[in-house]
Scaffold this motif. Structure first.
Motif, PDB file in Angstrom:
ATOM      1  N   THR A   9       0.844  -1.192   0.000  1.00 23.00           N
ATOM      2  CA  THR A   9       0.000   0.000   0.000  1.00 23.00           C
ATOM      3  C   THR A   9       0.875   1.235   0.000  1.00 23.00           C
ATOM      4  N   LYS A  10       0.311   2.329  -0.499  1.00 24.77           N
ATOM      5  CA  LYS A  10       1.033   3.605  -0.503  1.00 24.77           C
ATOM      6  C   LYS A  10       0.014   4.742  -0.525  1.00 24.77           C
ATOM      7  N   ASP A  11      -0.008   5.509   0.537  1.00 23.13           N
ATOM      8  CA  ASP A  11      -0.848   6.710   0.615  1.00 23.13           C
ATOM      9  C   ASP A  11      -2.315   6.419   0.308  1.00 23.13           C
ATOM     10  N   ASP A  12      -2.823   5.292   0.777  1.00 24.31           N
ATOM     11  CA  ASP A  12      -4.211   4.915   0.483  1.00 24.31           C
ATOM     12  C   ASP A  12      -4.815   4.220   1.700  1.00 24.31           C
ATOM     13  N   VAL A  35       1.502  -6.456   5.678  1.00 21.46           N
ATOM     14  CA  VAL A  35       1.280  -5.201   4.961  1.00 21.46           C
ATOM     15  C   VAL A  35       2.619  -4.492   4.813  1.00 21.46           C
ATOM     16  N   VAL A  36       2.983  -4.170   3.572  1.00 26.03           N
ATOM     17  CA  VAL A  36       4.198  -3.412   3.284  1.00 26.03           C
ATOM     18  C   VAL A  36       3.764  -2.018   2.857  1.00 26.03           C
ATOM     19  N   ASP A  37       4.098  -1.043   3.666  1.00 28.16           N
ATOM     20  CA  ASP A  37       3.608   0.323   3.476  1.00 28.16           C
ATOM     21  C   ASP A  37       4.723   1.240   2.992  1.00 28.16           C
ATOM     22  N   GLY A  38       4.471   1.889   1.852  1.00 25.80           N
ATOM     23  CA  GLY A  38       5.438   2.843   1.320  1.00 25.80           C
ATOM     24  C   GLY A  38       4.941   4.269   1.393  1.00 25.80           C
ATOM     25  N   SER A  39       3.990   4.537   2.280  1.00 24.50           N
ATOM     26  CA  SER A  39       3.407   5.876   2.400  1.00 24.50           C
ATOM     27  C   SER A  39       4.408   6.869   2.986  1.00 24.50           C
ATOM     28  N   ASP A  41       3.511   9.135   4.960  1.00 23.66           N
ATOM     29  CA  ASP A  41       3.066   9.258   6.350  1.00 23.66           C
ATOM     30  C   ASP A  41       2.735   7.871   6.891  1.00 23.66           C
ATOM     31  N   PRO A  42       3.602   7.298   7.729  1.00 23.19           N
ATOM     32  CA  PRO A  42       3.369   5.942   8.250  1.00 23.19           C
ATOM     33  C   PRO A  42       2.087   5.793   9.053  1.00 23.19           C
ATOM     34  N   SER A  43       1.548   6.911   9.549  1.00 21.90           N
ATOM     35  CA  SER A  43       0.340   6.811  10.374  1.00 21.90           C
ATOM     36  C   SER A  43      -0.879   6.406   9.558  1.00 21.90           C
ATOM     37  N   LEU A  44      -0.840   6.588   8.221  1.00 17.85           N
ATOM     38  CA  LEU A  44      -1.986   6.224   7.386  1.00 17.85           C
ATOM     39  C   LEU A  44      -2.295   4.736   7.496  1.00 17.85           C
ATOM     40  N   ALA A  45      -1.268   3.909   7.376  1.00 13.60           N
ATOM     41  CA  ALA A  45      -1.474   2.467   7.459  1.00 13.60           C
ATOM     42  C   ALA A  45      -1.891   2.050   8.856  1.00 13.60           C
ATOM     43  N   ARG A  46      -1.282   2.659   9.856  1.00 14.41           N
ATOM     44  CA  ARG A  46      -1.649   2.303  11.229  1.00 14.41           C
ATOM     45  C   ARG A  46      -3.105   2.663  11.517  1.00 14.41           C
ATOM     46  N   THR A  47      -3.549   3.805  11.005  1.00 15.49           N
ATOM     47  CA  THR A  47      -4.940   4.202  11.189  1.00 15.49           C
ATOM     48  C   THR A  47      -5.889   3.223  10.511  1.00 15.49           C
ATOM     49  N   ALA A  48      -5.546   2.816   9.286  1.00 14.37           N
ATOM     50  CA  ALA A  48      -6.389   1.858   8.559  1.00 14.37           C
ATOM     51  C   ALA A  48      -6.475   0.543   9.313  1.00 14.37           C
ATOM     52  N   GLY A  88      -3.326  -3.384  -1.609  1.00 11.37           N
ATOM     53  CA  GLY A  88      -4.236  -2.483  -0.937  1.00 11.37           C
ATOM     54  C   GLY A  88      -5.224  -1.893  -1.927  1.00 11.37           C
ATOM     55  N   GLY A  89      -6.505  -1.927  -1.597  1.00  9.06           N
ATOM     56  CA  GLY A  89      -7.559  -1.498  -2.513  1.00  9.06           C
ATOM     57  C   GLY A  89      -8.306  -2.670  -3.101  1.00  9.06           C
ATOM     58  N   ASP A  90      -7.592  -3.792  -3.352  1.00 10.96           N
ATOM     59  CA  ASP A  90      -8.252  -5.024  -3.783  1.00 10.96           C
ATOM     60  C   ASP A  90      -8.871  -5.696  -2.554  1.00 10.96           C
ATOM     61  N   ALA A  91      -9.758  -6.641  -2.784  1.00 12.24           N
ATOM     62  CA  ALA A  91     -10.447  -7.268  -1.652  1.00 12.24           C
ATOM     63  C   ALA A  91     -10.751  -8.722  -1.951  1.00 12.24           C
ATOM     64  N   VAL A  92     -10.683  -9.543  -0.922  1.00 15.32           N
ATOM     65  CA  VAL A  92     -11.141 -10.925  -1.049  1.00 15.32           C
ATOM     66  C   VAL A  92     -12.617 -10.904  -1.443  1.00 15.32           C
TER      67      VAL A  92
END
Length: 254
Positions: A9-12, A35-39, A41-48, A88-92
């Motif tokens: 994921t990145k910025d999403d 989850v590998v986050d390239g955002s 702002d690291p807080s975006l992934a933690r919030t999600a 990130g964005g895709d879904a089962v």
């Protein structure tokens, strides 16, 4: 462990939340998710993750360096015998039963299991190609959000090459598959596909098509060889059948 889901994921934050909510039943069944986050702002992934109540999900943050490297980062820590790259964005898919999927993975002797994708905005999953279009890999009909691969095969084939920015999965399938590799293809929806990603985004679609063409040219010798093998196999079978028919006709009583 049977299955690891690798999500990049990145910025999403909204897209990641959607993915995490969709994997809940699988995680409750013992599936690992990374989850590998390239955002920026690291807080975006933690919030999600907090909003999705995704306790137990492994979160890795790294500076953005491309999709391939992010895939490989998640793969490096995955513990499952099978790995599922679900962005990130895709879904089962809502209809996919975790018990059925895990039973299939436990029982199959194949190296890859491919389900069908339902694109966001479409009313039903897309059908799998007819038999003549499955191989050689003239088109990338295997959507990685709906493909599960044995982790050992991914590692043995060198994982994802960082030279490719979008078409790394197409290149991987060329390297990972050939006529000797068993693949399960099931017309069961595995995932919903986020059409706002880089491969379908109008701003990057042209580059994605150009890179896919470059992948085909890079593996063109393989395509020609596989096509030639199929042609020779058909000719051999026709010659054998013709010989059998002649012998049978010659020995037939008048």
């Amino acid at each position: 462990m049977l299955l690891s889901i690798v999500t990049i994921t990145k910025d999403d934050s909204a897209g990641l939340k959607r993915t995490l909510l969709s994997t809940l039943r699988l995680r409750e069944a013992g599936v690992e998710q990374i989850v590998v986050d390239g955002s920026a702002d690291p807080s975006l992934a933690r919030t999600a993750m907090e909003q999705a109540e995704a306790a137990g999900v492994t979160l890795l943050h790294q500076p953005p360096a491309g999709i391939s490297l992010a895939f490989n980062t998640g793969l490096a820590v995955a513990r499952g015998r099978w790995v599922w790259f679900l962005n990130g964005g895709d879904a089962v898919h809502a209809t996919l039963e975790p018990g059925w999927l895990l039973t299939l993975l436990e029982a199959t002797t194949s190296e890859v299991v491919v389900g069908s994708l339902q694109f966001d905005g479409e009313t039903s999953p897309r059908s799998q190609p007819a038999l003549p279009y499955l191989w050689p890999l003239v088109a990338c009909w295997i959507g990685h959000p709906a493909a599960l691969v044995r982790r050992d095969r991914v590692l043995a084939r060198g994982a994802f090459k960082t030279r490719w920015k979008i078409a790394m999965d197409y290149d991987f399938w060329f390297r990972a598959l050939d006529r000797r590799v068993p693949v399960d293809i099931v017309s069961v929806p595995f995932a919903h596909f986020d059409v706002t990603g880089v491969s379908e985004n109008p701003l990057t679609r042209g580059f994605a098509r150009k890179e896919a063409a470059a992948v085909v040219l890079r593996h063109s010798l393989s395509l020609v060889c596989e096509s030639g093998w199929i042609f020779l196999r058909v000719v051999k079978r026709v010659v054998i059948a013709l010989g059998q028919w002649i012998r049978w006709s010659a020995g037939k009583s008048p």
